[in-house]
Design an enzyme around this catalytic site. Sequence first.
Site, PDB file in Angstrom:
ATOM      1  N   HIS A 113      48.054  46.175  39.704  1.00 15.95           N
ATOM      2  CA  HIS A 113      47.859  45.490  38.432  1.00 15.95           C
ATOM      3  C   HIS A 113      47.950  46.485  37.271  1.00 15.95           C
ATOM      4  CE1 HIS A 113      45.796  43.110  35.339  1.00 15.95           C
ATOM      5  NE2 HIS A 113      46.233  42.065  36.010  1.00 15.95           N
ATOM      6  N   ARG A 125      34.867  36.932  35.873  1.00 17.63           N
ATOM      7  CA  ARG A 125      35.199  37.297  34.495  1.00 17.63           C
ATOM      8  C   ARG A 125      35.876  36.115  33.793  1.00 17.63           C
ATOM      9  NH1 ARG A 125      39.504  35.448  34.832  1.00 17.63           N
ATOM     10  NH2 ARG A 125      41.496  36.310  35.489  1.00 17.63           N
ATOM     11  N   VAL A 126      35.740  36.136  32.456  1.00 19.36           N
ATOM     12  CA  VAL A 126      36.548  35.207  31.660  1.00 19.36           C
ATOM     13  C   VAL A 126      37.684  36.062  31.126  1.00 19.36           C
ATOM     14  CG1 VAL A 126      36.600  33.750  29.608  1.00 19.36           C
ATOM     15  CG2 VAL A 126      34.554  33.820  31.025  1.00 19.36           C
ATOM     16  N   GLU A 164      56.108  38.768  47.505  1.00 15.25           N
ATOM     17  CA  GLU A 164      57.134  39.791  47.741  1.00 15.25           C
ATOM     18  C   GLU A 164      56.646  41.181  47.315  1.00 15.25           C
ATOM     19  OE1 GLU A 164      60.880  38.892  45.903  1.00 15.25           O
ATOM     20  OE2 GLU A 164      61.701  40.740  46.807  1.00 15.25           O
ATOM     21  N   GLU A 166      39.667  29.725  38.889  1.00 13.26           N
ATOM     22  CA  GLU A 166      40.338  30.258  40.092  1.00 13.26           C
ATOM     23  C   GLU A 166      39.344  31.088  40.900  1.00 13.26           C
ATOM     24  OE1 GLU A 166      44.633  31.731  40.543  1.00 13.26           O
ATOM     25  OE2 GLU A 166      43.514  33.558  40.142  1.00 13.26           O
TER      26      GLU A 166
HETATM   27  P1  0O2 Z   1      44.469  39.016  35.779  1.00 18.22           P
HETATM   28  O1  0O2 Z   1      44.374  40.076  34.742  1.00 18.22           O
HETATM   29  O2  0O2 Z   1      43.986  39.460  37.116  1.00 18.22           O
HETATM   30  O3  0O2 Z   1      43.835  37.755  35.318  1.00 18.22           O
HETATM   31  P2  0O2 Z   1      48.055  30.723  41.954  1.00 18.22           P
HETATM   32  O4  0O2 Z   1      48.817  29.673  41.238  1.00 18.22           O
HETATM   33  O5  0O2 Z   1      46.871  31.228  41.193  1.00 18.22           O
HETATM   34  O6  0O2 Z   1      47.723  30.410  43.347  1.00 18.22           O
HETATM   35  P3  0O2 Z   1      50.107  32.419  41.147  1.00 18.22           P
HETATM   36  O7  0O2 Z   1      51.163  31.397  41.082  1.00 18.22           O
HETATM   37  O8  0O2 Z   1      50.532  33.790  41.583  1.00 18.22           O
HETATM   38  O9  0O2 Z   1      48.968  31.989  42.103  1.00 18.22           O
HETATM   39  O10 0O2 Z   1      49.400  32.476  39.769  1.00 18.22           O
HETATM   40  P4  0O2 Z   1      49.452  33.617  38.779  1.00 18.22           P
HETATM   41  O11 0O2 Z   1      48.940  32.987  37.533  1.00 18.22           O
HETATM   42  O12 0O2 Z   1      50.783  34.279  38.776  1.00 18.22           O
HETATM   43  O13 0O2 Z   1      48.403  34.668  39.363  1.00 18.22           O
HETATM   44  C1  0O2 Z   1      47.064  34.401  39.322  1.00 18.22           C
HETATM   45  C2  0O2 Z   1      46.320  35.703  39.437  1.00 18.22           C
HETATM   46  O14 0O2 Z   1      46.501  36.199  40.775  1.00 18.22           O
HETATM   47  C3  0O2 Z   1      46.812  36.830  38.549  1.00 18.22           C
HETATM   48  O15 0O2 Z   1      46.243  36.735  37.283  1.00 18.22           O
HETATM   49  C4  0O2 Z   1      46.342  38.040  39.314  1.00 18.22           C
HETATM   50  O16 0O2 Z   1      44.942  38.223  39.159  1.00 18.22           O
HETATM   51  C5  0O2 Z   1      46.606  37.621  40.734  1.00 18.22           C
HETATM   52  N1  0O2 Z   1      47.962  37.987  41.145  1.00 18.22           N
HETATM   53  C6  0O2 Z   1      48.966  37.142  41.458  1.00 18.22           C
HETATM   54  N2  0O2 Z   1      50.054  37.830  41.823  1.00 18.22           N
HETATM   55  C7  0O2 Z   1      49.738  39.134  41.757  1.00 18.22           C
HETATM   56  C8  0O2 Z   1      50.448  40.350  42.060  1.00 18.22           C
HETATM   57  O17 0O2 Z   1      51.607  40.374  42.459  1.00 18.22           O
HETATM   58  N3  0O2 Z   1      49.754  41.529  41.870  1.00 18.22           N
HETATM   59  C9  0O2 Z   1      48.462  41.550  41.437  1.00 18.22           C
HETATM   60  N4  0O2 Z   1      47.876  42.737  41.292  1.00 18.22           N
HETATM   61  N5  0O2 Z   1      47.771  40.429  41.141  1.00 18.22           N
HETATM   62  C10 0O2 Z   1      48.397  39.237  41.310  1.00 18.22           C
HETATM   63  P5  0O2 Z   1      46.891  37.525  36.070  1.00 18.22           P
HETATM   64  O18 0O2 Z   1      46.726  36.710  34.840  1.00 18.22           O
HETATM   65  O19 0O2 Z   1      48.279  37.960  36.367  1.00 18.22           O
HETATM   66  O20 0O2 Z   1      46.030  38.814  35.952  1.00 18.22           O
END
Ligand code: 0O2
Length: 267
Positions: free
Chosen positions: A156, A46-47, A114, A140
């Site tokens: 989420h 998805r975008v 966590e 990603e």
């Molecule tokens: P959406 O709507 O899914 O796009 P990274 O740097 O990517 O290795 P980091 O630092 O956690 O990891 O990056 P980020 O930007 O916080 O998280 C990237 C994406 O990973 C999120 O995109 C989620 O899809 C998923 N993600 C990360 N942590 C969690 C979490 O605790 N719970 C859930 N459900 N998903 C998580 P978005 O933009 O948050 O959401």
Amino acid sequence: MEIQLWREILEPYSLAVDELLVKFNHVQRAFQKANDYCPIDLVQGRVKTIASILEKANRKKIPLEQLEDQMGDIAGIRLICPFVEDCYAVVDMIRKRMDMEIVSEDDYITHPKESGYRSYHFQIRYTVQTFREPKTINAEIQIRTLSMNCWCTIEHSLQYKYHGNVPEELRLRLQHTADGMLENDRELSSIRDEIHAAKAMKAEEARIVGDILVTIQNLYKIASRREAVRMQEEFFRIYQEQNLDKLKRFATELDIIAEGYRAQSLM
Ligand code: 0O2
């Protein structure tokens, strides 16, 4: 930013997602064609929506003019695997690819967040050919099992509902559920060989049934109609017994019979 400008910015991301979907779907098909076990169950992509980009930019204090550099998941691909071991097989597969540059990797499977979040993340640079010029974008790739995906999707939506402030009691229950999902994955891994064997049997049965049906179809051409109908009825009877060995024996016998008719028709 004007809507038109957003469209232009997001265009290469959309192209990248389309291309990556084609490529990973092709990987799946290649395994299937080779009658090989595929470690990828499902390919999604998805975008990010403009609303979601703005929400994340706000949350992570990313200035709009730095979005493309600092938001790594405007384009996202998700690969869902049957088992945890498959996730790591896919990780190896991605490391070997020449069509993307890996910028970073985060193993939240071995080191969950966590919250209980588990997934393997790749930040990549990927080049698309837009109608004007080549453009390299950040994207990603998330790799996870079905259990992990189920948990992430539910968590989420709760994060969304509570605007990131999930009540403590609910947060603890979610952590608890994440532990349950982890146990589920462990349990599934422990019976992985059984599941592989069952899948292989099913695939072999499908192949043998396919061969038998082709041979019976040919019998209609080279033998009498009566003989073909007799074989078809015999096949249905054996098929209902759900005994792979009997089915194999029948396929061999049928081949010999068909070969006999073929030889006769050439005389
Ligand atoms: P959406 O709507 O899914 O796009 P990274 O740097 O990517 O290795 P980091 O630092 O956690 O990891 O990056 P980020 O930007 O916080 O998280 C990237 C994406 O990973 C999120 O995109 C989620 O899809 C998923 N993600 C990360 N942590 C969690 C979490 O605790 N719970 C859930 N459900 N998903 C998580 P978005 O933009 O948050 O959401």
